[in-house]
Structure formats: structure tokens, C-alpha cells
Design an enzyme around this catalytic site. Sequence first.
Site, PDB file in Angstrom:
ATOM      1  N   LYS A 126      36.854  14.470  70.718  1.00 36.86           N
ATOM      2  CA  LYS A 126      36.269  15.722  69.921  1.00 36.86           C
ATOM      3  C   LYS A 126      36.198  17.068  70.832  1.00 36.86           C
ATOM      4  O   LYS A 126      35.843  18.245  70.596  1.00 36.86           O
ATOM      5  CB  LYS A 126      35.089  15.759  69.171  1.00 36.86           C
ATOM      6  CG  LYS A 126      35.301  14.529  67.955  1.00 36.86           C
ATOM      7  CD  LYS A 126      33.912  14.117  67.225  1.00 36.86           C
ATOM      8  CE  LYS A 126      34.493  13.066  66.370  1.00 36.86           C
ATOM      9  NZ  LYS A 126      34.649  11.664  66.744  1.00 36.86           N
ATOM     10  N   ARG A 225      46.937  10.195  55.860  1.00 40.57           N
ATOM     11  CA  ARG A 225      46.008   9.372  55.507  1.00 40.57           C
ATOM     12  C   ARG A 225      45.136   9.845  54.440  1.00 40.57           C
ATOM     13  O   ARG A 225      44.551  11.144  54.664  1.00 40.57           O
ATOM     14  CB  ARG A 225      44.844   8.988  56.675  1.00 40.57           C
ATOM     15  CG  ARG A 225      45.934   8.438  57.990  1.00 40.57           C
ATOM     16  CD  ARG A 225      45.157   8.262  59.121  1.00 40.57           C
ATOM     17  NE  ARG A 225      44.555   9.356  59.603  1.00 40.57           N
ATOM     18  CZ  ARG A 225      43.663   9.423  60.560  1.00 40.57           C
ATOM     19  NH1 ARG A 225      43.270   8.310  61.200  1.00 40.57           N
ATOM     20  NH2 ARG A 225      43.312  10.650  60.989  1.00 40.57           N
ATOM     21  N   ASN A 283      43.288  11.904  69.726  1.00 40.44           N
ATOM     22  CA  ASN A 283      42.773  10.499  70.196  1.00 40.44           C
ATOM     23  C   ASN A 283      43.370  10.106  71.435  1.00 40.44           C
ATOM     24  O   ASN A 283      44.578   9.856  71.566  1.00 40.44           O
ATOM     25  CB  ASN A 283      42.939   9.479  68.826  1.00 40.44           C
ATOM     26  CG  ASN A 283      42.252   8.147  69.128  1.00 40.44           C
ATOM     27  OD1 ASN A 283      42.637   7.656  70.274  1.00 40.44           O
ATOM     28  ND2 ASN A 283      41.329   7.897  68.161  1.00 40.44           N
TER      29      ASN A 283
END
Length: 318
Positions: A126, A225, A283
Site C-alpha cells: 500500500k 474480482r 502486490n
Amino acid sequence: MTLQIAIQMDPLERVNIDGDTTFALAEVAQAHGYALFVYGPHDLAWSGGRVTARVRPAKVQRVRETPGLFGETRTLDLAKDADVILMRQDPPFDMGYITACHLLEAVSGETLVANDPTGVRSSPEKIFPLMFPDIMPPTLVTRDRAVIDAFRSEHRDIIVKPLYGHGGAGVFRLTWEDPNLDSLLEMFFSRSGEPVMVQAFLPAVSEGDKRIILIDGEAVGAINRKPKTGQVRSNLVVGGTAEATELSAADRAICERIGPELKRRGLILTGIDVIGGRLTEVNVTSPTGLQALKRLSGIDAAAKFWDVVESKLAARGP
């Protein structure tokens, strides 16, 4: 090319053979004829300037009850006995994780570590996107309650989440009418000295959170998703549903912006999250989604990953 692959991961015995990305990477490596060894961060040791790991030789198989078959435990000198190390254990991104990065940095000049531990250590999921504020949603990182209140007054509908969590854990949506901000911040701040991340809620999340897979800084494909009805978290581990999708012009622009920096940091396999054309997370620790991507689109990102690894090894020379 015959390679010795050491995989630093959570226990192979417990992986989901239908969804786990590390399992998919190991499966392709095994098909290439590579030798596989698995171990956890707790198996690492530094002594006399050498970094070793207590490993188990392993073979993977698509058998739900026994995804791994193991040989006798042995000790590998990770600089001398391994050609490639995959750093694939799940977060939390805590001091144990950072220590593992430091230890693997000591061998990264002799053994290819993917993702590069220096890059991982300096690129929390993040925090990394903060380099590109113009392609993020409005975002705040702080422990200052007055600043949080001002941000909420401006944006009214917000998301609050821990900086170093994973899998959607601890992510909360607070509408303007929600009275729980005080209790929520008390919970966060009593557990750690870390700031929280606060972002403007993106209504487009109801249409899905796009996971884009990049290999060596280049986008190779994406899945969408979708969260459960009434939910804001779309992570597959908390019940999100994977759908086929295409990269939009905005998605490609985001990848082109961040791709060169990912490559510069040695982050070979990454998964970025995009909602409504806005980057929310990068990520780099144990990116997931490769099996869903192959199932939905036919794109084999695991095979592309090993192609890149082989080319990097060839460039290093003998």
C-alpha cells in the site's frame, strides 16, 4: 536448463491446488525438469557470512489431500546450492518478513531471488502506489485523528484499512452516517504504532476490483474480482468471485506508468489492484491470481514467469 529452485513459502501441505499461485509456479517448474526444495522463513539461518535453509525436496501433484511429496530434510547453502529462490510466503509484512528480506539480500548477488528482497522490503503493497498519487483514489496515510476527520468531512464515504495487512483483512467502509470511526481507530491504534490508510470510497467496486498480473513490469492479463452483494471486499479469499476481463486503456496506462519502476526494483511477478481506473494496491510479496487467469483467459502467466527467470539467469552468465 536444469535448475535448483528453493521456494520460501507457507506449508505446501495446506495449499489450495485449484487457486494457489505458488503451487502453479512449482508445477510449471517441475514440468521444466527443475528440482524443487521448500522451506519456511523460520528455516533460514545466517552463520559465518553464509545463509542456509533447512529444506525438503518436494514434488507437487494435483491431489487435494497430498499436494506435495517430500524427501529427507537437508540443509542448503542458498548462495551455492540454489539457482533460484522464490520468496513466496504470505504477509503480514512485519519484522519477521523484513528480516527474511535482509537475509535473502545477502545471497541475491549470487542466487536469483524473485521477487528481489531489496525491492520487496522497500515496496510495501500500500506504500508503493504512493509514488503515483495522480492515478490513485484520494488517499490519506496518518495516525492524526484531526486529519482523518477532515478527510472524512471532505469525502464523506471512506475506506479505512491497515497498511500492512493482506487478503482484505481489516478493511472497513464507513459512510458519513456510520458512528463507528472512533471505535475502529481505537482498535487499530491499540494494536500497533502504525498509521492507517484512508481512501475515498470508489462506487465502481460494485462492478469489480481488477487484478492485473505483470511479469517483469509488463502486463500479461487480468481477472475481475466481484465482491459479494452488499460487500466492498472483492478478494477471492473472502468470497469474491473471479470473472474474465480485458485490460482497458486506463488499465494499460497505469501499467505503463508503474511497470518500469517494478522492473527496476527486481519485482518480476506482481499483481496490481485497479478499481474504476484507479490504482489501489501493488502486490509484491506473494501475488495471487495466476490460476484464475489461466482458467478464465488461457494466459499461462506461470510459464511466462519462468521464461523471464531463465532469460535473467542466462544474462547473469555461468
